[in-house]
Scaffold this motif. Structure first.
Motif, PDB file in Angstrom:
ATOM      1  N   GLU A 132       4.895  -4.693 -10.267  1.00 19.81           N
ATOM      2  CA  GLU A 132       6.216  -4.204  -9.876  1.00 19.81           C
ATOM      3  C   GLU A 132       6.191  -2.680  -9.836  1.00 19.81           C
ATOM      4  N   ASP A 133       6.396  -2.126  -8.626  1.00 21.84           N
ATOM      5  CA  ASP A 133       6.347  -0.679  -8.451  1.00 21.84           C
ATOM      6  C   ASP A 133       7.068  -0.325  -7.153  1.00 21.84           C
ATOM      7  N   TYR A 134       7.699   0.852  -7.137  1.00 24.17           N
ATOM      8  CA  TYR A 134       8.428   1.260  -5.934  1.00 24.17           C
ATOM      9  C   TYR A 134       7.514   1.277  -4.711  1.00 24.17           C
ATOM     10  N   TYR A 135       6.277   1.747  -4.899  1.00 27.25           N
ATOM     11  CA  TYR A 135       5.360   1.861  -3.762  1.00 27.25           C
ATOM     12  C   TYR A 135       4.635   0.558  -3.450  1.00 27.25           C
ATOM     13  N   ASN A 136       5.086  -0.525  -4.062  1.00 29.44           N
ATOM     14  CA  ASN A 136       4.610  -1.863  -3.690  1.00 29.44           C
ATOM     15  C   ASN A 136       5.683  -2.663  -2.944  1.00 29.44           C
ATOM     16  N   LEU A 137       6.709  -1.982  -2.468  1.00 34.69           N
ATOM     17  CA  LEU A 137       7.785  -2.685  -1.751  1.00 34.69           C
ATOM     18  C   LEU A 137       7.294  -3.299  -0.437  1.00 34.69           C
ATOM     19  N   THR A 138       6.293  -2.684   0.188  1.00 39.06           N
ATOM     20  CA  THR A 138       5.730  -3.290   1.402  1.00 39.06           C
ATOM     21  C   THR A 138       5.091  -4.633   1.063  1.00 39.06           C
ATOM     22  N   LEU A 139       4.369  -4.699  -0.068  1.00 43.45           N
ATOM     23  CA  LEU A 139       3.785  -5.966  -0.508  1.00 43.45           C
ATOM     24  C   LEU A 139       4.875  -6.996  -0.777  1.00 43.45           C
ATOM     25  N   LYS A 140       5.976  -6.539  -1.358  1.00 43.93           N
ATOM     26  CA  LYS A 140       7.081  -7.452  -1.660  1.00 43.93           C
ATOM     27  C   LYS A 140       7.681  -8.018  -0.376  1.00 43.93           C
ATOM     28  N   ALA A 141       7.891  -7.151   0.612  1.00 40.88           N
ATOM     29  CA  ALA A 141       8.479  -7.595   1.882  1.00 40.88           C
ATOM     30  C   ALA A 141       7.548  -8.548   2.625  1.00 40.88           C
ATOM     31  N   PHE A 173       7.348   0.931   7.750  1.00 42.90           N
ATOM     32  CA  PHE A 173       6.176   0.222   8.243  1.00 42.90           C
ATOM     33  C   PHE A 173       6.534  -1.062   8.981  1.00 42.90           C
ATOM     34  N   LEU A 174       7.369  -1.911   8.369  1.00 45.21           N
ATOM     35  CA  LEU A 174       7.620  -3.241   8.932  1.00 45.21           C
ATOM     36  C   LEU A 174       8.595  -3.205  10.104  1.00 45.21           C
ATOM     37  N   THR A 175       9.781  -2.594   9.894  1.00 46.57           N
ATOM     38  CA  THR A 175      10.799  -2.624  10.959  1.00 46.57           C
ATOM     39  C   THR A 175      10.613  -1.499  11.970  1.00 46.57           C
ATOM     40  N   GLY A 176       9.681  -0.574  11.673  1.00 44.91           N
ATOM     41  CA  GLY A 176       9.388   0.502  12.604  1.00 44.91           C
ATOM     42  C   GLY A 176       8.059   0.294  13.289  1.00 44.91           C
ATOM     43  N   ILE A 177       6.960   0.576  12.575  1.00 47.54           N
ATOM     44  CA  ILE A 177       5.616   0.567  13.160  1.00 47.54           C
ATOM     45  C   ILE A 177       5.204  -0.828  13.622  1.00 47.54           C
ATOM     46  N   VAL A 178       5.347  -1.830  12.738  1.00 48.82           N
ATOM     47  CA  VAL A 178       4.929  -3.194  13.091  1.00 48.82           C
ATOM     48  C   VAL A 178       5.801  -3.758  14.210  1.00 48.82           C
ATOM     49  N   ALA A 179       7.118  -3.534  14.126  1.00 46.20           N
ATOM     50  CA  ALA A 179       8.018  -4.028  15.177  1.00 46.20           C
ATOM     51  C   ALA A 179       7.663  -3.428  16.529  1.00 46.20           C
ATOM     52  N   ASP A 180       7.329  -2.139  16.556  1.00 47.40           N
ATOM     53  CA  ASP A 180       6.932  -1.489  17.814  1.00 47.40           C
ATOM     54  C   ASP A 180       5.609  -2.060  18.328  1.00 47.40           C
ATOM     55  N   TYR A 181       4.644  -2.208  17.436  1.00 42.78           N
ATOM     56  CA  TYR A 181       3.318  -2.701  17.834  1.00 42.78           C
ATOM     57  C   TYR A 181       3.393  -4.136  18.364  1.00 42.78           C
ATOM     58  N   GLY A 182       4.245  -4.959  17.739  1.00 42.66           N
ATOM     59  CA  GLY A 182       4.368  -6.351  18.164  1.00 42.66           C
ATOM     60  C   GLY A 182       5.450  -6.591  19.199  1.00 42.66           C
ATOM     61  N   LYS A 183       6.096  -5.492  19.650  1.00 39.41           N
ATOM     62  CA  LYS A 183       7.183  -5.590  20.642  1.00 39.41           C
ATOM     63  C   LYS A 183       8.280  -6.562  20.167  1.00 39.41           C
ATOM     64  N   ILE A 184       8.656  -6.414  18.889  1.00 40.59           N
ATOM     65  CA  ILE A 184       9.760  -7.198  18.325  1.00 40.59           C
ATOM     66  C   ILE A 184      11.013  -6.334  18.371  1.00 40.59           C
ATOM     67  N   GLY A 240      -3.941  -0.261  12.155  1.00 38.96           N
ATOM     68  CA  GLY A 240      -3.734   0.939  11.351  1.00 38.96           C
ATOM     69  C   GLY A 240      -3.540   0.626   9.876  1.00 38.96           C
ATOM     70  N   PRO A 241      -3.232   1.643   9.074  1.00 35.53           N
ATOM     71  CA  PRO A 241      -3.039   1.451   7.628  1.00 35.53           C
ATOM     72  C   PRO A 241      -1.745   0.704   7.317  1.00 35.53           C
ATOM     73  N   ILE A 242      -1.761  -0.099   6.234  1.00 35.41           N
ATOM     74  CA  ILE A 242      -0.570  -0.794   5.747  1.00 35.41           C
ATOM     75  C   ILE A 242       0.171   0.185   4.847  1.00 35.41           C
ATOM     76  N   LEU A 243       1.155   0.877   5.373  1.00 40.54           N
ATOM     77  CA  LEU A 243       1.817   1.968   4.651  1.00 40.54           C
ATOM     78  C   LEU A 243       2.729   1.445   3.545  1.00 40.54           C
ATOM     79  N   ASP A 244       2.952   2.280   2.530  1.00 38.10           N
ATOM     80  CA  ASP A 244       3.700   1.829   1.347  1.00 38.10           C
ATOM     81  C   ASP A 244       5.207   2.062   1.437  1.00 38.10           C
TER      82      ASP A 244
END
Length: 375
Positions: free
Chosen positions: A138-147, A256-267, A247-251
């Motif tokens: 449990e850590d603030y910079y593990n929120l990407t892992l949580k999502a 990362f998810l709703t910005g970079i990944v959404a753009d890359y996957g055209k979601i 690319g890198p899985i940013l923390d």
């Protein structure tokens, strides 16, 4: 002799001042080194080994029922203090409405650094059946892992649900409005929330600092992370995009998810102003919002919710011009013909009237903020 003593005193004073200054400089250097070491502890990106932890469930919960909407709440692995208080307030307030509307609350946590509280977390999970725990720290910079964890779990256990919701534990959700949007399938395909555009943060030591070599662009567009929805028809594509992203899985999870990944996957990102940063007692703001990033204090969030539910909410809809077709279908007072001459008059409840109003406004695209912007 006197002059020699005076000279000796001056020498000692100057030496003492030099030592004090030297000590101060040494303290400053130690403090800066400590701060820099803390910055260096943050990796900014997750390794493949860390990503594998998102598949490992420590505390499991049942599968979603058909058409049951899961609401995943990011919270921290603690059994006292503000995070525990926030969970308790949610359970006493809008979570009770959620169950009535066939929606399900799941609090998502990692493993606490202090393993002595793990037993208490399991007891809380056994009592409430609403804690979902994964095997990363449990850590603030593990929120990407949580999502990512909740996305994978949702794919495996809630595949028959039309939507899933991600929210934080300091958010108040408008469950009647969410229920009507889900029931009518009015939420478009893709990601839905408050679209934000911000400059990339290059300030060393800042909470959201992002090195240029990991993210070279000058700005981000993403959904505000306090709450957003994902239509389940895009969940598989979303997960596949995360896995294949080169690319890198940013923390920073929302970037990362709703910005970079959404753009890359055209979601598609669908923008709605019904997602608000709000902490207060303006009833109409609460009544016409879908998700409110509310008060940091659990006590204040509960007061805000109670104030809203006990207020005259019908007045918030009077500025909408309702068509004749709606007026004709509005429930009116009716006389029970089977009763005696002193016939009883039946009236619709205020909650049902509000539900009818909102239902009509959403159905006819009159509720401002649900005319979703296309990217």
């Amino acid at each position: 002799m006197a002059n020699n003593n005076l000279s000796m005193k001056k020498f000692l004073l100057s030496s003492s001042s030099s030592l004090s200054l030297l000590s101060l400089l040494l303290l400053i250097l130690i403090t800066l080194s400590f701060k820099l070491s803390l910055i260096d502890c943050r990796n900014y990106e997750h390794s493949a080994a860390e990503l594998s932890l998102t598949n490992q469930v420590v505390i499991q919960q049942r599968d979603c029922y058909p058409n049951e909407t899961p609401i995943f709440v990011h919270t921290a692995a603690s059994t006292s203090g503000k995070y525990f208080n926030r969970r308790q307030v949610i359970r006493r307030t809008w979570a009770r409405e959620a169950y009535k509307y066939k929606m399900r609350i799941l609090f998502v946590i990692g493993v606490p650094r202090d393993l002595s509280i793990e037993r208490s977390l399991k007891a809380e999970a056994d009592k409430n059946h609403d804690i979902l725990q994964f095997n990363f720290i449990e850590d603030y910079y593990n929120l990407t892992l949580k999502a990512i964890s909740l996305l994978k779990w949702s794919y495996r256990h809630c595949s028959n649900s039309p939507y899933m919701v991600k929210t934080d534990d300091d958010v108040v959700l408008n469950m009647p409005m969410l229920y009507q949007l889900v029931r009518q399938r009015k939420i478009p395909s893709g990601l839905t929330g408050l679209v934000m555009t911000t400059p990339a943060n290059r300030e060393n030591g800042h909470k959201w600092h992002m090195p240029e070599h990991l993210y070279p662009k000058d700005s981000y567009e993403f959904l505000a992370g306090f709450s957003y929805l994902l239509s389940m028809d895009k969940l598989k594509k979303f997960l596949k995009t995360i896995i294949t992203y080169p690319g890198p899985i940013l923390d920073i999870d929302d970037l990362f998810l709703t910005g970079i990944v959404a753009d890359y996957g055209k979601i598609r990102r669908n923008n709605s102003f019904r997602f608000k940063f709000f902490c207060g007692t303006d009833v109409c703001t609460m009544e016409t919002s879908l998700a409110m990033h509310a008060c940091p204090s659990a006590k204040n969030s509960e007061y805000m919710y109670r104030f809203w539910k006990n207020a005259d909410r019908l007045s918030c809809y009077r500025h909408f011009r309702l068509s004749r077709s709606y007026r004709r279908r509005r429930p009116r007072r009716s006389i029970d013909e089977s009763s005696s001459s002193t016939s009883s008059i039946t009236t619709i409840s205020a909650d049902q009237m509000i539900a009818n109003y909102t239902d009509y406004l959403i159905d006819n695209h009159q509720l401002i903020g649900f005319k979703f912007r296309q990217p």
